[in-house]
Design a protein around this motif. Structure first.
Motif, mmCIF file in Angstrom:
data_model
loop_
_atom_site.group_PDB
_atom_site.id
_atom_site.type_symbol
_atom_site.label_atom_id
_atom_site.label_comp_id
_atom_site.label_asym_id
_atom_site.label_seq_id
_atom_site.Cartn_x
_atom_site.Cartn_y
_atom_site.Cartn_z
ATOM 1 N N GLU A 135 -25.600 -6.060 27.543
ATOM 2 C CA GLU A 135 -26.046 -6.571 26.006
ATOM 3 C C GLU A 135 -25.377 -6.955 26.115
ATOM 4 O O GLU A 135 -25.163 -7.691 24.666
ATOM 5 N N LYS A 136 -24.045 -7.538 26.088
ATOM 6 C CA LYS A 136 -22.602 -7.923 25.264
ATOM 7 C C LYS A 136 -22.877 -9.395 26.577
ATOM 8 O O LYS A 136 -22.187 -9.719 27.716
ATOM 9 N N ILE A 137 -23.190 -10.303 25.990
ATOM 10 C CA ILE A 137 -23.151 -11.732 26.126
ATOM 11 C C ILE A 137 -21.168 -12.028 26.551
ATOM 12 O O ILE A 137 -21.131 -13.232 27.342
ATOM 13 N N ASP A 138 -20.162 -11.816 25.265
ATOM 14 C CA ASP A 138 -19.334 -12.450 25.894
ATOM 15 C C ASP A 138 -18.715 -11.791 27.580
ATOM 16 O O ASP A 138 -17.712 -11.923 28.362
ATOM 17 N N ALA A 262 -28.941 -13.068 22.257
ATOM 18 C CA ALA A 262 -27.212 -13.887 21.943
ATOM 19 C C ALA A 262 -26.841 -15.365 22.783
ATOM 20 O O ALA A 262 -26.423 -16.293 22.106
ATOM 21 N N ALA A 263 -27.586 -15.780 23.588
ATOM 22 C CA ALA A 263 -27.928 -16.657 23.760
ATOM 23 C C ALA A 263 -27.907 -18.351 22.932
ATOM 24 O O ALA A 263 -27.574 -18.928 22.941
ATOM 25 N N ARG A 264 -29.271 -17.743 22.146
ATOM 26 C CA ARG A 264 -29.477 -18.580 20.971
ATOM 27 C C ARG A 264 -28.569 -18.342 19.785
ATOM 28 O O ARG A 264 -27.893 -19.908 19.428
ATOM 29 N N GLU A 265 -27.986 -17.273 19.583
ATOM 30 C CA GLU A 265 -26.725 -17.764 18.697
ATOM 31 C C GLU A 265 -25.953 -18.251 19.198
ATOM 32 O O GLU A 265 -24.601 -18.911 18.208
ATOM 33 N N TYR A 266 -25.224 -18.642 20.502
ATOM 34 C CA TYR A 266 -24.359 -19.323 20.777
ATOM 35 C C TYR A 266 -24.394 -20.068 20.480
ATOM 36 O O TYR A 266 -23.907 -21.473 21.796
ATOM 37 N N GLY A 267 -25.786 -21.222 20.417
ATOM 38 C CA GLY A 267 -26.027 -22.165 21.529
ATOM 39 C C GLY A 267 -26.112 -22.965 22.903
ATOM 40 O O GLY A 267 -25.890 -23.896 23.471
ATOM 41 N N LEU A 268 -26.723 -22.024 23.480
ATOM 42 C CA LEU A 268 -27.022 -22.067 25.398
ATOM 43 C C LEU A 268 -28.230 -21.625 25.230
ATOM 44 O O LEU A 268 -28.244 -22.110 25.888
ATOM 45 N N ASN A 272 -30.473 -29.073 22.099
ATOM 46 C CA ASN A 272 -29.409 -29.461 21.761
ATOM 47 C C ASN A 272 -28.158 -28.699 22.636
ATOM 48 O O ASN A 272 -26.939 -28.439 21.938
ATOM 49 N N ILE A 273 -29.186 -27.831 23.165
ATOM 50 C CA ILE A 273 -27.556 -27.097 24.244
ATOM 51 C C ILE A 273 -26.270 -27.550 24.779
ATOM 52 O O ILE A 273 -26.276 -28.651 25.353
ATOM 53 N N LEU A 274 -25.712 -27.175 24.100
ATOM 54 C CA LEU A 274 -23.817 -27.322 24.403
ATOM 55 C C LEU A 274 -23.385 -28.647 24.286
ATOM 56 O O LEU A 274 -22.997 -29.362 24.558
#
Ligand SMILES: Cc1cc2nc3c(=O)[nH]c(=O)nc-3n(C[C@H](O)[C@H](O)[C@H](O)COP(=O)(O)O)c2cc1C
Ligand code: FES
Ligand code: FES
Lengths: 610, 151
Positions: A135-138, A262-268, A272-274
């Motif tokens: 549950e933790k993307i980091d 989480a991936a959306r929040e991180y722009g992944l 315009n991904i990354l």
């Protein structure tokens, strides 16, 4: 990197397994007890408790792995916790009695990697198992997560990504084993209709009724699937992804949704991904509990809100899939392999496995085996290594009989073929198939006719009914098999079974029907004598087929050894046992419903079954 | 049946016809089965013929048209559980509860159903009572398991 500094502040990480197996074994209570005890001992700034996905060794749950050092604790109860925390984490003395020791020799093995179950495994799809909190993307990112995607989106052209996957030799892990790169190429080349978009789909329907690889992957490492799908989307030119998750997997669904957010929040994920100018997003669809929906055309129908029935192919989904647009369907495990292939390169991946089967395969190893659990092994490994080295052999000193692979579409591989290398071709030649990764071990107490009947009743139940050979043919086969298990079969029935099997194989509409006869065909091929025992002698050699069993009590053993303990009579489901404490007991045959409880409860071996 | 909850569920999907299966799943999760009135409302609100809604509701195993017991029991009959004796466990439950698989007890306390692989084959044979797992079962352990839920 931030997470590294935060990691350094803790002296010890406790990885508690929170996969379905361990959760059902009470691992959450163990986790809470750990946290509480750590606080009580004033260790909360030194020791961090992390919940991970399935560690793999489900048989021994609840599990705890201590990092650094990979000290492996098993079968924990909340009562063990105070002692463990005090001894190991406060005084630095690992607790031997909570460690694993192999059944044959009682010496505890402290370190995970030294345990036979883990030793023979090679982890690619399951690379993060037991190491991260899903549950933790980091935590995923800290272990090279999303670097494969970054490379694919910012350093490689779509053609290069496609070429890499083609060169890797990866084949679909959902059962068919179709070369993944080739499928991607078809979808890439196909043109959309009426200005539509291309789709990619992750097949997480996992229909094999004795397998849980895809579930564990989604539960333990959802980001690896998401990352794989973004890479695939780039190669194919798809804009929308869909993960289809089996209805019975609520935890997988939850973790996948957390991961997607989480991936959306991180722009992944998203637009315009990354900053690469590439747009792609993923939606989740829940299955509704129909095996046939694992078949790709039925799967797509059910995503569209229609009845989950297959349709003839061609046209393949690569040309006309979801909403009539080119669609790439791949299995969960297939997707999870992609990031590593891009990261480490096709050559590296290609170097693992056999000539035609590259990389690794995840199996759920279950049934009559000591080490039940999830294993990832290099292609080409022998069945023997899986059963005896990793699986630890058969419990209770019983004799190994067969391994069933490929679920309801697969077959049984007999003891004589134990040296068979595990790859697509060898399994097919043996009459079975790789399938999605179910591996059910059977011992002398498993009846092969019953197993065949079991799978047939499954496919019969799950047949969508659209085509006659599958609907009627499997019903007829099931009737015959049931007759045989009841001792009412004839020699002609075996001929009839073979004829029916062949005609269903040749004429059914989809893979469900085409492969439904396989369990019958392989058991007939390798275990014909068991069928004959049912037919000619009216006996089930494994004592599984109830109608053919007779329970009796050996008077001498009952009185002299067991002192007429009366356990059988007290537990009898149908008042079929007479006798009293201290005296001999007997079974009244016409009252006996053959549930076998007397046999199970007698500690003196006085109850006989024949 | 709670009309408000039904309206909420339908509102979430904005009459998107392709979401019909998801709508039925939410209703099943909310009420434990698909009440007849709910099916009628869904058909009307989403503008999907009743026959189609019904065929979906009967095709997929996830849906049931009957309410379940207060403690729904699901016996795993997946392959791993089957070879470790799931059938005997199922029959023991049928005898203890005096119902057949698929039915609910008269007092509404228990219902009995079969599922295939609940993902903890290491504990085979397994049953679920509500959300709770019970593993490594034998016939003799069944009365004790049931007692936990009987009042
Ligand atoms: C009856 C039937 C059931 C299937 N069930 C599954 C399944 O549960 N999971 C899966 O990934 N593929 C399943 N497949 C295979 C899919 O049709 C499809 O080939 C696969 O998802 C493609 O992905 P892959 O190339 O990565 O294996 C099934 C096929 C048939 C005929
Ligand atoms: S669930 Fe814990 S090891 Fe599989
Ligand atoms: S077969 Fe019963 S839990 Fe997997």
């Amino acid at each position: 990197m931030e997470e590294q500094t935060s990691e350094k502040t803790y002296r010890i990480h406790l990885m508690v397994c929170a996969g379905t197996g361990c959760v059902s074994n009470n691992s959450f209570a163990v986790k809470d007890a750990l946290k509480e005890e750590i606080k009580k001992q004033g260790l909360e700034n030194e020791v961090l408790v992390v919940t991970t996905g399935c560690n793999g060794f489900c048989e021994r749950g609840p599990l705890l792995v201590v990092e650094p050092g990979k000290i492996f604790y098993q079968q924990l109860t909340i009562k063990d916790i105070p002692h463990l925390v005090e001894e190991h984490f406060l005084k630095g003395r690992p607790v031997e009695k909570l460690m694993y020791s192999p059944p044959e020799d009682k010496t505890p093995i402290p370190v995970l990697n030294d345990i036979a179950f883990f030793k023979g495994q090679v982890l690619i799809a399951l690379r993060n198992r037991g190491l991260i909190d899903p549950e933790k993307i980091d935590e995923y990112i800290a272990r090279d997560g999303y670097t494969g995607m970054a490379k694919a989106l910012t350093e490689m052209t779509a053609e290069e990504v496609l070429e890499e996957v083609k060169q890797s030799g990866l084949r679909g892990r959902g059962g068919g084993g179709f070369p993944t790169g080739l499928k991607w190429e078809f979808v890439r080349r196909a043109s959309t209709n009426n200005g539509g978009i291309k789709y990619i789909v992750c097949n997480g329907d996992e229909g094999d009724p004795g397998a849980f690889m895809d579930r564990s992957l989604l539960e333990a490492d959802p980001h690896s699937v998401i990352e794989g799908m973004v890479i695939g989307a780039k190669a194919i030119g798809a804009q929308q992804g869909i993960v289809y998750v089996r209805n019975e997997y609520p935890l997988a669904l939850k973790r996948l949704n957390i991961a997607l957010d989480a991936a959306r929040e991180y722009g992944l994920l998203g637009e315009n991904i990354l900053d690469s100018g590439f747009d792609f997003d993923i939606k989740v669809t829940r299955g509704a509990g129909a095996f046939v929906c694992g078949e790709e055309t039925a799967l797509l129908a059910s995503i569209e809100g229609r009845l989950g029935e297959p349709r003839p192919r061609p046209p393949f989904p690569a040309e006309k899939g979801l909403w009539g647009q080119p669609t790439c369907v791949n299995n969960v495990e297939t997707w999870a392999n992609i990031p590593v292939i891009i990261n480490r390169g096709a050559d590296w991946y290609h170097s693992i496995g056999t000539e035609t089967s590259k990389g690794t395969k995840v199996f759920s190893l279950v049934g009559k085996i000591n080490n039940t659990g999830l294993v990832e092994v290099p292609m080409g490994i022998s069945l023997k290594e899986i059963v005896y080295d990793i699986g630890g052999g058969i419990p209770g000193g019983k004799e190994f009989k067969a391994v069933q692979t490929g679920g309801p579409s697969g077959g049984c591989i007999p003891k004589e073929k134990i040296d068979l290398p595990i790859d697509y071709e060898s399994l097919s030649e043996a009459g079975s198939m790789m399938g999605s990764g179910g591996m059910v071990v059977m011992d002398e107490e498993t009846c092969m006719v019953d197993v065949a009947r079991y799978f047939l009743s499954f496919t019969q139940d799950e047949s969508c009914g659209k085509c006659t050979p599958c609907r009627e043919g499997t019903k007829e086969m099931l009737n015959i098999l049931t007759k045989i298990t009841e001792g009412k079969g004839t020699e002609e029935d075996l001929t009839l079974l073979l004829e029916l099997a062949q005609s269903i194989k040749d004429s059914a509409l989809c893979g469900l029907g085409n492969t439904a006869p396989n369990p019958v065909l392989t058991t007939l091929k390798y275990f014909r004598e068991e069928y004959e025992a049912h037919i000619k002698d009216k006996k089930c050699p494994a004592h599984v087929c109830r109608e053919l069993n007779t329970y009796t009590i050996d008077e001498v053993a009952c009185v002299n050894v067991g002192k007429g303990c009366d356990m059988c009579r007290r537990n009898c489901a149908s008042d079929a046992i007479v006798g009293e404490k201290g005296k001999a007991h007997t079974v009244i045959q016409d009252k006996c419903i053959k549930c076998g409880v007397c046999y199970d409860v007698c500690r003196f071996g006085a109850v006989k079954v024949d | 049946m709670n009309e408000e909850r039904l309206t909420e569920i339908l509102g979430k999907y904005e009459a998107d016809q392709s979401a019909i299966i998801a709508v039925l799943q939410d209703i099943q999760a909310e009420f434990g089965y698909l009440p007849k009135d709910a099916i009628l409302t869904v058909s009307k609100e989403m503008n999907i013929p009743l026959s189609r809604v019904l065929s979906l509701a009967t095709f997929f195993n996830a849906f049931s048209m009957e309410p379940k017991g207060r403690h729904p029991i699901n016996v795993c009959v997946g392959t791993a559980c089957h070879v470790r004796g799931a059938q005997l466990i199922l029959e023991k439950l049928e005898r203890e509860l005096s119902i057949s698989s698929g039915d609910t007890t008269q007092d509404g306390d228990f219902s009995l159903d079969e599922v295939r692989c609940v993902g903890c084959c290491g504990l085979a044979p397994v049953i679920m009572v509500g959300d709770e797992f019970h593993g490594k079962l034998t016939q003799t352990k069944i009365p004790g398991v049931l007692k936990k839920y009987q009042k």
